[in-house]
Write an enzyme that holds these catalytic residues in place. Structure first.
Site, mmCIF file in Angstrom:
data_model
loop_
_atom_site.group_PDB
_atom_site.id
_atom_site.type_symbol
_atom_site.label_atom_id
_atom_site.label_comp_id
_atom_site.label_asym_id
_atom_site.label_seq_id
_atom_site.Cartn_x
_atom_site.Cartn_y
_atom_site.Cartn_z
ATOM 1 N N LYS A 76 0.819 -1.228 0.000
ATOM 2 C CA LYS A 76 0.000 0.000 0.000
ATOM 3 C C LYS A 76 0.849 1.274 0.000
ATOM 4 O O LYS A 76 0.464 2.273 -0.596
ATOM 5 C CB LYS A 76 -0.950 0.015 1.202
ATOM 6 C CG LYS A 76 -2.071 -1.023 1.112
ATOM 7 C CD LYS A 76 -3.045 -0.835 2.254
ATOM 8 C CE LYS A 76 -4.005 -1.998 2.349
ATOM 9 N NZ LYS A 76 -5.022 -1.817 3.388
ATOM 10 N N ASP A 110 -10.109 2.435 2.924
ATOM 11 C CA ASP A 110 -10.167 1.678 4.183
ATOM 12 C C ASP A 110 -10.921 2.441 5.277
ATOM 13 O O ASP A 110 -11.764 1.866 5.982
ATOM 14 C CB ASP A 110 -8.750 1.363 4.686
ATOM 15 C CG ASP A 110 -8.069 0.293 3.853
ATOM 16 O OD1 ASP A 110 -8.779 -0.570 3.301
ATOM 17 O OD2 ASP A 110 -6.832 0.328 3.743
ATOM 18 N N ASN A 131 -0.519 2.558 21.872
ATOM 19 C CA ASN A 131 0.327 1.585 21.167
ATOM 20 C C ASN A 131 1.399 1.024 22.085
ATOM 21 O O ASN A 131 1.838 1.682 23.016
ATOM 22 C CB ASN A 131 0.982 2.276 19.955
ATOM 23 C CG ASN A 131 1.569 1.264 18.990
ATOM 24 O OD1 ASN A 131 0.905 0.267 18.670
ATOM 25 N ND2 ASN A 131 2.787 1.491 18.526
#
Ligand code: ATR
Length: 281
Positions: free
Chosen positions: A75, A111, A160
């Site tokens: 991508k 997306d 994260n």
């Protein structure tokens, strides 16, 4: 563009490129869209080896191909390759949809819109004014942030494992009023309306270390992954009393529908396709 009734014309050709690609559901999904909307087209899956992306796209285009979906791990390479990028591709830093138009190669990213549409249209989970926790700070999360922010949530926290990546990603979007990054420990005892798992942890059967206090009895939990069985994240969410627990199959079909719309100008009805892909898992 050939229609169902141009029996002599070769069907317009589309494909998905990635590696691995043999398990891709995209050919099945686009064939279902084509049947439903009476469009005559071919959609195949093309495995591309590392270093072979440009050549593969060039060959496909030279053979008259009209458009491509691009999946892992190409991508970002597709983003660099295209001549023009939509606003949402620019924001995502990645391209999952290419259209070949009059010698120009245009890149888009569907997306984020796929995720937002799945939440709002298919599951009645609105984002406006909501407190949202996103787990992970990789490409999958970067790809959906723009369309999510456009829905005006009250806040999005990106948590994260590697805190630095969450901070960097949050800073890039420059929306300090709405968006912040942190490590998992900083989630503390805040609860959220929506928790989205965008980490790759589910692939290995791991659970990101999120405190269960993040879930209240009004929380919707969404895993961008999907499978025959609920992911570990989904099982964890159910165990801790989440109001809704959803997988990412709808996002997959919705991002495909948006690509189909870009190419063909027709928006397919996704519900029956989501149901048939689910049944075939
Ligand atoms: P993608 O493009 O699919 O998002 P990626 O860029 O490799 O893939 O990002 C994977 C994400 O999953 C990262 O946020 C990663 O955390 P790190 O940045 O700390 O590596 C996260 N991830 C992967 N495995 C994980 C695990 N077992 N627990 C928590 N987070 C995990």
């Amino acid at each position: 563009m050939s229609s169902l009734f141009d029996f002599d014309a070769k069907p317009d050709a589309y494909a998905v490129m990635g590696n691995p690609i043999s398990h891709s559901k995209s050919p099945l999904i686009h064939a279902a869209f084509a049947r439903q909307t009476q469009q005559r087209l071919d959609y195949s899956a093309i495995q591309v080896d590392a270093g072979g992306f440009e050549q593969a796209v060039g060959n496909f285009r030279a053979s008259g191909g009209k458009g491509l979906n691009i999946t892992v791990p190409f991508k970002q390479e597709a983003w660099k390759f295209v001549d023009e990028r939509s606003e949402r591709a620019v924001q995502a830093g990645a391209v999952n949809t290419i259209s070949f138009d009059d010698g120009c190669c245009i890149g888009d990213n569907t997306d984020g819109v796929g995720l937002v549409r799945d939440l709002i249209e298919n599951h009645s989970v609105g984002l406006a004014g909501k407190r949202i926790l996103i787990l992970g700070a990789g490409g999958a999360v970067r790809g959906v942030l723009g369309p999510m922010l456009a829905q005006q949530p009250s806040k999005i926290v990106i948590a994260n494992r590697t805190e630095e990546k969450a901070l960097t990603l949050a800073n890039e979007f420059n929306r300090r009023d709405q968006l912040r990054g942190c490590g998992f420990p900083a989630i503390d005892d805040q609860s959220f309306d929506l928790i989205i798992n965008g980490t790759a942890a589910s692939l290995r059967g791991d659970l990101p270390p999120v405190p269960a206090t993040a879930i209240s009895n009004n929380t919707c939990c969404y895993d961008m992954m999907y499978g025959k069985m609920p992911t570990v994240f989904m099982a964890w969410a159910s165990k801790h009393g989440a109001l809704k627990v959803l997988d990412g199959l709808g996002m997959l079909v919705e991002q495909a529908a948006e690509s189909f719309f870009i190419w063909r100008g027709i928006r397919p009805d996704t519900r029956e396709v989501i149901a048939s892909v689910k049944a075939a898992l």
